[in-house]
Scaffold this motif. Structure first.
Motif, PDB file in Angstrom:
ATOM      1  N   LEU A   1      -6.865  -3.454   4.876  1.00 48.96           N
ATOM      2  CA  LEU A   1      -6.241  -2.226   5.352  1.00 48.96           C
ATOM      3  C   LEU A   1      -6.924  -1.725   6.620  1.00 48.96           C
ATOM      4  O   LEU A   1      -6.259  -1.256   7.548  1.00 48.96           O
ATOM      5  CB  LEU A   1      -6.286  -1.149   4.263  1.00 48.96           C
TER       6      LEU A   1
ATOM      7  N   ALA B   1      -9.434  -5.612  -0.364  1.00 47.52           N
ATOM      8  CA  ALA B   1      -8.221  -4.854  -0.054  1.00 47.52           C
ATOM      9  C   ALA B   1      -8.500  -3.830   1.049  1.00 47.52           C
ATOM     10  O   ALA B   1      -7.712  -3.688   1.989  1.00 47.52           O
ATOM     11  CB  ALA B   1      -7.701  -4.166  -1.317  1.00 47.52           C
ATOM     12  N   LYS B   2      -9.623  -3.122   0.965  1.00 45.04           N
ATOM     13  CA  LYS B   2      -9.953  -2.134   1.993  1.00 45.04           C
ATOM     14  C   LYS B   2     -10.219  -2.792   3.339  1.00 45.04           C
ATOM     15  O   LYS B   2      -9.827  -2.253   4.378  1.00 45.04           O
ATOM     16  CB  LYS B   2     -11.150  -1.285   1.571  1.00 45.04           C
TER      17      LYS B   2
ATOM     18  N   PHE C   1       0.834  -1.201   0.000  1.00 44.04           N
ATOM     19  CA  PHE C   1       0.000   0.000   0.000  1.00 44.04           C
ATOM     20  C   PHE C   1       0.866   1.248   0.000  1.00 44.04           C
ATOM     21  O   PHE C   1       2.083   1.172   0.150  1.00 44.04           O
ATOM     22  CB  PHE C   1      -0.929   0.022   1.224  1.00 44.04           C
TER      23      PHE C   1
ATOM     24  N   GLY D   1      -4.683   1.366  -1.366  1.00 42.06           N
ATOM     25  CA  GLY D   1      -4.417   0.004  -1.802  1.00 42.06           C
ATOM     26  C   GLY D   1      -3.730  -0.041  -3.154  1.00 42.06           C
ATOM     27  O   GLY D   1      -3.907   0.843  -3.983  1.00 42.06           O
TER      28      GLY D   1
ATOM     29  N   CYS E   1      -9.136   2.583  -2.608  1.00 47.41           N
ATOM     30  CA  CYS E   1      -8.628   1.644  -3.603  1.00 47.41           C
ATOM     31  C   CYS E   1      -9.253   2.031  -4.936  1.00 47.41           C
ATOM     32  O   CYS E   1     -10.473   2.092  -5.053  1.00 47.41           O
ATOM     33  CB  CYS E   1      -9.007   0.209  -3.263  1.00 47.41           C
TER      34      CYS E   1
ATOM     35  N   THR F   1      -2.123  -5.558  -2.269  1.00 47.76           N
ATOM     36  CA  THR F   1      -2.817  -5.373  -0.995  1.00 47.76           C
ATOM     37  C   THR F   1      -3.604  -6.620  -0.619  1.00 47.76           C
ATOM     38  O   THR F   1      -3.596  -7.036   0.539  1.00 47.76           O
ATOM     39  CB  THR F   1      -3.763  -4.156  -1.057  1.00 47.76           C
TER      40      THR F   1
ATOM     41  N   VAL G   1      -7.083  -1.587  -8.677  1.00 45.11           N
ATOM     42  CA  VAL G   1      -6.950  -2.710  -7.746  1.00 45.11           C
ATOM     43  C   VAL G   1      -7.756  -3.901  -8.244  1.00 45.11           C
ATOM     44  O   VAL G   1      -7.386  -5.047  -8.007  1.00 45.11           O
ATOM     45  CB  VAL G   1      -7.394  -2.291  -6.329  1.00 45.11           C
TER      46      VAL G   1
END
Length: 99
Positions: free
Chosen positions: A46, A42-43, A7, A68, A29, A73, A33
């Motif tokens: 994170l 991905a979020k 990231f 991301g 993102c 990620t 992504v």
């Protein structure tokens, strides 16, 4: 900002007296992504990294944004994401103290 394998991290110290008590964080993102499923995954990863580590390594009065990266990620190991996040935060705050 700092780039890691999984990231990008942006950070900025807020100005103002009443705003210095809280830490704020954002996540983003782009479509690079992947599709919505990949971006959401991905979020989520994170968010979990931030939830686990921000209280210990973040600082009140700072804003952070985690961005991301395509494929990385979602596929990088969670331990590596956590390690990179801690390293980025320590670098940011060392540089801020030096200024």
């Amino acid at each position: 900002f700092f780039r890691t394998r999984g990231f990008l991290l942006q950070a900025k110290k807020r100005e103002g007296v009443e705003e210095t008590r809280f830490t704020r964080i954002g996540f983003t993102c782009s479509k690079k992504v992947g599709n919505a499923v990949a971006r959401n995954r991905a979020k989520r990863r994170l968010r979990e990294v931030a939830r686990l580590l921000l209280t210990d390594y973040g600082r009140p009065g700072w804003d952070y944004v985690l961005i991301g990266k395509a494929n990385e990620t979602a596929e990088l190991s969670f331990a590596d994401l956590c390690h990179d996040f801690k390293a980025c935060l320590s670098k940011f705050h060392q540089e801020a103290n030096a200024k």
